[in-house]
Design a protein around this motif. Sequence first.
Motif, PDB file in Angstrom:
ATOM      1  N   HIS A 249       0.854  -1.183   0.000  1.00  0.00           N
ATOM      2  CA  HIS A 249       0.000   0.000   0.000  1.00  0.00           C
ATOM      3  C   HIS A 249       0.892   1.237   0.000  1.00  0.00           C
ATOM      4  CE1 HIS A 249      -3.778  -2.163   0.599  1.00  0.00           C
ATOM      5  NE2 HIS A 249      -3.137  -2.939   1.456  1.00  0.00           N
ATOM      6  N   HIS A 250       0.248   2.389  -0.022  1.00  0.00           N
ATOM      7  CA  HIS A 250       1.020   3.634  -0.032  1.00  0.00           C
ATOM      8  C   HIS A 250       1.873   3.716   1.233  1.00  0.00           C
ATOM      9  CE1 HIS A 250       2.085   7.883  -0.195  1.00  0.00           C
ATOM     10  NE2 HIS A 250       1.697   7.867  -1.469  1.00  0.00           N
ATOM     11  N   HIS A 251       3.030   4.333   1.082  1.00  0.00           N
ATOM     12  CA  HIS A 251       4.005   4.367   2.170  1.00  0.00           C
ATOM     13  C   HIS A 251       3.476   5.045   3.436  1.00  0.00           C
ATOM     14  CE1 HIS A 251       6.403   3.359  -1.259  1.00  0.00           C
ATOM     15  NE2 HIS A 251       6.257   4.553  -1.789  1.00  0.00           N
ATOM     16  N   VAL A 252       2.555   5.975   3.308  1.00  0.00           N
ATOM     17  CA  VAL A 252       2.104   6.733   4.477  1.00  0.00           C
ATOM     18  C   VAL A 252       0.967   6.045   5.222  1.00  0.00           C
ATOM     19  CG1 VAL A 252       2.868   8.918   3.498  1.00  0.00           C
ATOM     20  CG2 VAL A 252       0.511   8.137   3.110  1.00  0.00           C
ATOM     21  N   GLY A 253       0.446   4.935   4.679  1.00  0.00           N
ATOM     22  CA  GLY A 253      -0.602   4.198   5.377  1.00  0.00           C
ATOM     23  C   GLY A 253      -1.959   4.299   4.703  1.00  0.00           C
ATOM     24  N   LEU A 254      -2.846   3.377   5.031  1.00  0.00           N
ATOM     25  CA  LEU A 254      -4.200   3.382   4.499  1.00  0.00           C
ATOM     26  C   LEU A 254      -4.995   4.560   5.075  1.00  0.00           C
ATOM     27  CD1 LEU A 254      -4.956  -0.443   4.730  1.00  0.00           C
ATOM     28  CD2 LEU A 254      -4.630   0.886   2.638  1.00  0.00           C
ATOM     29  N   PRO A 255      -5.945   5.106   4.314  1.00  0.00           N
ATOM     30  CA  PRO A 255      -6.702   6.269   4.790  1.00  0.00           C
ATOM     31  C   PRO A 255      -7.367   6.048   6.150  1.00  0.00           C
ATOM     32  CG  PRO A 255      -7.080   5.962   2.450  1.00  0.00           C
ATOM     33  CD  PRO A 255      -6.277   4.774   2.912  1.00  0.00           C
ATOM     34  N   ARG A 256      -7.975   4.865   6.350  1.00  0.00           N
ATOM     35  CA  ARG A 256      -8.632   4.610   7.634  1.00  0.00           C
ATOM     36  C   ARG A 256      -7.626   4.569   8.768  1.00  0.00           C
ATOM     37  NH1 ARG A 256     -10.064  -0.587   9.932  1.00  0.00           N
ATOM     38  NH2 ARG A 256     -11.442  -0.278  11.738  1.00  0.00           N
ATOM     39  N   HIS A 257      -6.451   4.012   8.516  1.00  0.00           N
ATOM     40  CA  HIS A 257      -5.422   3.940   9.544  1.00  0.00           C
ATOM     41  C   HIS A 257      -4.888   5.330   9.876  1.00  0.00           C
ATOM     42  CE1 HIS A 257      -4.534  -0.463   8.112  1.00  0.00           C
ATOM     43  NE2 HIS A 257      -5.721  -0.321   8.695  1.00  0.00           N
ATOM     44  N   ARG A 258      -4.774   6.175   8.874  1.00  0.00           N
ATOM     45  CA  ARG A 258      -4.306   7.543   9.114  1.00  0.00           C
ATOM     46  C   ARG A 258      -5.346   8.345   9.893  1.00  0.00           C
ATOM     47  NH1 ARG A 258      -2.532   9.918   3.492  1.00  0.00           N
ATOM     48  NH2 ARG A 258      -1.495  11.501   4.787  1.00  0.00           N
ATOM     49  N   ALA A 259      -6.605   8.087   9.612  1.00  0.00           N
ATOM     50  CA  ALA A 259      -7.670   8.765  10.357  1.00  0.00           C
ATOM     51  C   ALA A 259      -7.652   8.345  11.817  1.00  0.00           C
ATOM     52  CB  ALA A 259      -9.025   8.456   9.720  1.00  0.00           C
ATOM     53  N   ALA A 260      -7.409   7.057  12.059  1.00  0.00           N
ATOM     54  CA  ALA A 260      -7.298   6.585  13.439  1.00  0.00           C
ATOM     55  C   ALA A 260      -6.085   7.216  14.116  1.00  0.00           C
ATOM     56  CB  ALA A 260      -7.188   5.065  13.468  1.00  0.00           C
ATOM     57  N   GLY A 261      -5.008   7.367  13.365  1.00  0.00           N
ATOM     58  CA  GLY A 261      -3.831   8.028  13.912  1.00  0.00           C
ATOM     59  C   GLY A 261      -4.130   9.460  14.319  1.00  0.00           C
ATOM     60  N   ALA A 262      -4.871  10.178  13.476  1.00  0.00           N
ATOM     61  CA  ALA A 262      -5.251  11.556  13.811  1.00  0.00           C
ATOM     62  C   ALA A 262      -6.120  11.585  15.069  1.00  0.00           C
ATOM     63  CB  ALA A 262      -5.987  12.195  12.637  1.00  0.00           C
ATOM     64  N   GLU A 263      -7.003  10.592  15.191  1.00  0.00           N
ATOM     65  CA  GLU A 263      -7.848  10.520  16.389  1.00  0.00           C
ATOM     66  C   GLU A 263      -7.005  10.267  17.634  1.00  0.00           C
ATOM     67  OE1 GLU A 263     -11.598   7.884  18.190  1.00  0.00           O
ATOM     68  OE2 GLU A 263     -11.095   7.773  16.050  1.00  0.00           O
ATOM     69  N   TRP A 264      -6.015   9.382  17.522  1.00  0.00           N
ATOM     70  CA  TRP A 264      -5.170   9.080  18.680  1.00  0.00           C
ATOM     71  C   TRP A 264      -4.298  10.271  19.058  1.00  0.00           C
ATOM     72  CZ3 TRP A 264      -5.782   5.570  22.181  1.00  0.00           C
ATOM     73  CH2 TRP A 264      -4.754   5.294  23.082  1.00  0.00           C
ATOM     74  N   LEU A 265      -3.802  10.980  18.038  1.00  0.00           N
ATOM     75  CA  LEU A 265      -3.030  12.187  18.334  1.00  0.00           C
ATOM     76  C   LEU A 265      -3.911  13.230  19.011  1.00  0.00           C
ATOM     77  CD1 LEU A 265      -0.880  12.596  15.087  1.00  0.00           C
ATOM     78  CD2 LEU A 265      -0.238  11.526  17.246  1.00  0.00           C
ATOM     79  N   GLY A 266      -5.177  13.302  18.607  1.00  0.00           N
ATOM     80  CA  GLY A 266      -6.104  14.214  19.262  1.00  0.00           C
ATOM     81  C   GLY A 266      -6.331  13.846  20.715  1.00  0.00           C
ATOM     82  N   PHE A 267      -6.368  12.550  20.996  1.00  0.00           N
ATOM     83  CA  PHE A 267      -6.467  12.078  22.376  1.00  0.00           C
ATOM     84  C   PHE A 267      -5.289  12.595  23.208  1.00  0.00           C
ATOM     85  CE2 PHE A 267      -4.984   8.362  25.065  1.00  0.00           C
ATOM     86  CZ  PHE A 267      -5.793   8.651  26.159  1.00  0.00           C
ATOM     87  N   GLN A 268      -4.124  12.755  22.542  1.00  0.00           N
ATOM     88  CA  GLN A 268      -2.943  13.290  23.221  1.00  0.00           C
ATOM     89  C   GLN A 268      -2.797  14.807  23.021  1.00  0.00           C
ATOM     90  OE1 GLN A 268      -0.232   9.224  23.321  1.00  0.00           O
ATOM     91  NE2 GLN A 268       0.682  11.098  22.603  1.00  0.00           N
TER      92      GLN A 268
END
Length: 465
Positions: free
Chosen positions: A138-157
């Motif tokens: 897949h693309h080097h930066v990650g799947l769209p859903r995984h990146r969205a989850a990452g943004a959510e986790w960063l928001g948690f922090q």
Amino acid sequence: MTTWQPDLTAYNGPRYLAIADALSDDIRQQRVAPGTRLPTHRDLAFRLGVTVGTVTRAYAEAERRGLIGGEVGRGTFVRDDVRRRTEMPLDREAKVKAGEFIDLSVNFPTPRANDSLLAKALMDIAHRPGITSLLDYHHHVGLPRHRAAGAEWLGFQRYHVAPDRVIVTAGGQHAMTAALGAITEPGDVVLAESLTYPGLRRLADFLRIRLHGIHMDEEGVDPDAFEQACMTMRPKAFYCVANMHNPTGMIFSVARRRALAEIARKYGVKIVEDDVYGFLLGTRDIPPLSAFAPELGHYFTSVSKSMAPGLRVGYLAIPEGALDSFAQVVRSTTWMAAPLTAEIATDWVEDGTGMDLAEAHRIEAIARQRLARRILGNTQFCSDEASYHTWIKLPEPWTSDSFALEARMRGVGISPATIFALNRNSPNGVRLCLCAPADRHLLETALIRLAEILQDQPNSNFGIV
């Protein structure tokens, strides 16, 4: 520099451990003398036919054992006091081999994810249509859903970014590699705390960048010292751990974060903020340092400390419009983070399991900090109440190296200041990783041993040369 080249034919297991074991044996058998300068990572890797990363891990393991030390710009050397470290008395060596050695030198989280939790996650994934796509490139930066989850986790922090600014990485160390690999070139100066995460030193050797330590006080990095370094050294970046600083466990004040961000903006210094412990803040509303200068911020965390280290998933937030250069570094290092484990992490972010695990870790860390304070009594602590690790300031005449050596002789592994120091004059303290033992009983045993050492005087036979 020595031409030391170990013979690994007699050593089984991972090559990095074989190299570390061979070095220990060569020191013990006096084939390598104290003070010897060891080969560079690249040189030894070439001669042994292994990767540079393997040698980096081997040197890190040897440093953890107290065999070697390094100084930025000078190289890696066999420690002057190494003979004592490799000549453990037989009765104590037997205790270590019998499993009575308790290692507080590694910052592992206490296991929280269990068989049923993982089984459910895998079962949920197994029933989804098209799951074999998780085994594709897949693309080097990650799947769209995984990146969205990452943004959510960063928001948690408390770092709020759009998903298109998030890169999924193979853990926090990989996120740091991607960040520094994209924004620096060999020879660039990177500023960091005067005591810093040892993994940064190893990465600096790999990237051939120069590190410079900045003085710290009780609120964090000293702004005056930081600005002076920015003026005189023209650094490319500033690396920091503002939450549960490694190794001291302190938290930078909000005012200090704002001041450092303003100085970074004034001199155009990029910020690389390592916030793998940010979840331990709980409900405290403390913004990341990068939030005060988001155009300069390269903020990352991982799920290793908060959920499970074996997932090897991290999230790196970068400034707007900078995706391509970071994607190329990810491509050059791992191509992409593993989609299957990123899928598990995504599920746990979305269904709340991740937050439950993080909160359980935070509660356990608080309990262990209280245990340490109760057993170690009047010892001077420098760490937050929820930190995984604590920093203790040693009373005279103890030095950090002599105390760590005596602790090891009594069956407890701890980390002296010299492992973290970027400058010559390191403070007289040691780091204890309180969450590494599997249960509190083991931790209590280790802390009692350390308390007994603190009541003693250093053994003159183990003075540091």
